[in-house]
Scaffold this active site. Sequence first.
Site, mmCIF file in Angstrom:
data_model
loop_
_atom_site.group_PDB
_atom_site.id
_atom_site.type_symbol
_atom_site.label_atom_id
_atom_site.label_comp_id
_atom_site.label_asym_id
_atom_site.label_seq_id
_atom_site.Cartn_x
_atom_site.Cartn_y
_atom_site.Cartn_z
ATOM 1 N N ARG A 71 43.342 41.503 50.712
ATOM 2 C CA ARG A 71 43.643 42.335 51.797
ATOM 3 C C ARG A 71 42.328 42.548 52.580
ATOM 4 O O ARG A 71 41.899 42.463 53.696
ATOM 5 C CB ARG A 71 44.478 43.300 51.479
ATOM 6 C CG ARG A 71 45.845 43.412 51.228
ATOM 7 C CD ARG A 71 46.415 44.271 50.335
ATOM 8 N NE ARG A 71 46.099 43.532 48.900
ATOM 9 C CZ ARG A 71 46.937 42.937 48.358
ATOM 10 N NH1 ARG A 71 48.084 42.454 48.464
ATOM 11 N NH2 ARG A 71 46.457 42.241 47.081
ATOM 12 N N THR A 72 41.505 43.385 51.725
ATOM 13 C CA THR A 72 40.096 43.971 52.258
ATOM 14 C C THR A 72 39.258 42.893 52.784
ATOM 15 O O THR A 72 38.671 42.972 53.789
ATOM 16 C CB THR A 72 39.328 44.884 51.092
ATOM 17 O OG1 THR A 72 40.439 45.624 50.589
ATOM 18 C CG2 THR A 72 38.319 45.815 51.757
ATOM 19 N N LYS A 99 23.280 33.047 39.059
ATOM 20 C CA LYS A 99 22.018 32.555 38.278
ATOM 21 C C LYS A 99 21.386 33.905 37.985
ATOM 22 O O LYS A 99 20.129 33.635 37.444
ATOM 23 C CB LYS A 99 21.001 31.792 39.494
ATOM 24 C CG LYS A 99 21.907 30.595 39.901
ATOM 25 C CD LYS A 99 21.131 29.822 40.821
ATOM 26 C CE LYS A 99 21.970 28.773 41.707
ATOM 27 N NZ LYS A 99 21.354 28.476 43.003
ATOM 28 N N ARG A 121 31.755 45.267 48.272
ATOM 29 C CA ARG A 121 32.841 45.409 47.147
ATOM 30 C C ARG A 121 31.920 45.180 45.691
ATOM 31 O O ARG A 121 31.480 44.191 46.005
ATOM 32 C CB ARG A 121 33.988 44.904 47.269
ATOM 33 C CG ARG A 121 34.932 45.015 45.875
ATOM 34 C CD ARG A 121 36.386 44.623 46.077
ATOM 35 N NE ARG A 121 37.192 45.379 46.905
ATOM 36 C CZ ARG A 121 38.555 45.162 47.087
ATOM 37 N NH1 ARG A 121 38.947 44.375 46.437
ATOM 38 N NH2 ARG A 121 38.961 46.137 47.817
ATOM 39 N N HIS A 149 37.226 54.019 48.036
ATOM 40 C CA HIS A 149 37.627 52.888 48.865
ATOM 41 C C HIS A 149 38.200 53.612 50.196
ATOM 42 O O HIS A 149 39.339 53.537 50.453
ATOM 43 C CB HIS A 149 38.939 52.374 48.123
ATOM 44 C CG HIS A 149 39.331 50.935 48.664
ATOM 45 N ND1 HIS A 149 38.695 50.216 50.128
ATOM 46 C CD2 HIS A 149 40.108 50.011 48.279
ATOM 47 C CE1 HIS A 149 39.244 49.125 49.961
ATOM 48 N NE2 HIS A 149 40.232 48.858 49.010
HETATM 49 N N1 CP Z 1 44.101 47.323 48.381
HETATM 50 C C1 CP Z 1 43.311 46.369 48.066
HETATM 51 O O1 CP Z 1 41.986 46.712 48.048
HETATM 52 O O2 CP Z 1 43.588 45.171 48.000
HETATM 53 P P1 CP Z 1 42.373 43.798 47.908
HETATM 54 O O3 CP Z 1 42.100 43.908 46.376
HETATM 55 O O4 CP Z 1 43.404 42.465 47.995
HETATM 56 O O5 CP Z 1 41.488 44.035 48.566
#
Ligand code: CP
Length: 328
Positions: A71-72, A99, A121, A149
């Site tokens: 999603r993100t 590496k 992330r 988040h």
């Molecule tokens: N909710 C969320 O962060 O989903 P993803 O891990 O798929 O990005």
Amino acid sequence: MADIRLADEREAPPRPLRRHLLGVSDLQRADVTRILDTAATLSRSLEREVKKLPALRGRLVVNLFYESSTRTLSSFDLAAKRLSADTMSVRSSGSSVDKGESLKDTAVTLAAYDPDVIVIRHPQIGAPQLVASVTGAHVVNAGDGKHQHPTQALLDLHTMQQALGRLEGLHVAIVGDVLHSRVARSLIEALALVGARSTLVAPPTLIPRGIEAMGCETTSDIAAVASADVIYVLRMQQERMLAGAAYVPSLREYTALWGITPERVRPGQVVMHPGPMNRGVEIDPRVADSEAALITSQVRSGLVVRMAVLYDLLTSGPVEVPVALEVA
Ligand code: CP
């Protein structure tokens, strides 16, 4: 700040430009209101046949992901493209991280392309701050360990506001693995910021000690969900659980005592889940696929809220409203 409302709708003075979105603590209530208003306006632009807006033409958004994501990553990528920015996505797997290249060297390398925004992330808490300190880009935290988040919290607020018509005074029961959840930490802070109430519902082993200081209540009694407007279900994050640690006697027992089944959802309540779901563990498929579930709406909100965040970071001062956006 960017203001894409019509001139006669503008009443607030321009805000000071914020540099990064590393956590919900970077936001004040007025920021949340402005971003959600922008997202609502942008969502109207997505109803058009041609969905692209020129707002960020010539800008570069880099998505740097050290953890898996559906999603993100996809929504940041599409959000940037819908605003006409260029995008680059680098996943740690298959890159020179394999590496042994460090996060700092990776960030400095990508910064040589002069990105306007780096969306990161990473499993380590504080990785976004490190990227912010070694590059000149605006940095957006797309999830760091179990810390924050922030764009998930914003998209969740947007989803609640669209579905329930308000945020202030809402009561949200956050159910499940709070201990390992950056989503929960960001959401608790964001709900407090907009005047909503949150109650964490989980086995004692999955509720971090002292989390009430963030402005929430806690209980292990699943019956507490009955009084909430929103049941927000968290994923059991088995990949973050320490090997050998017994957080719950078994997943079967967890499901029996804290799983969200149709019997635990009363009429009028809505159910949310950030995804990905463990169907049959924290959420019964009959709930996930029911009318009460806002899970697909959350994904849609993710696109427009991330468009709004990019727009907010990269534009300043009022801008001309594209003609199509004037159509309600
Ligand atoms: N909710 C969320 O962060 O989903 P993803 O891990 O798929 O990005």
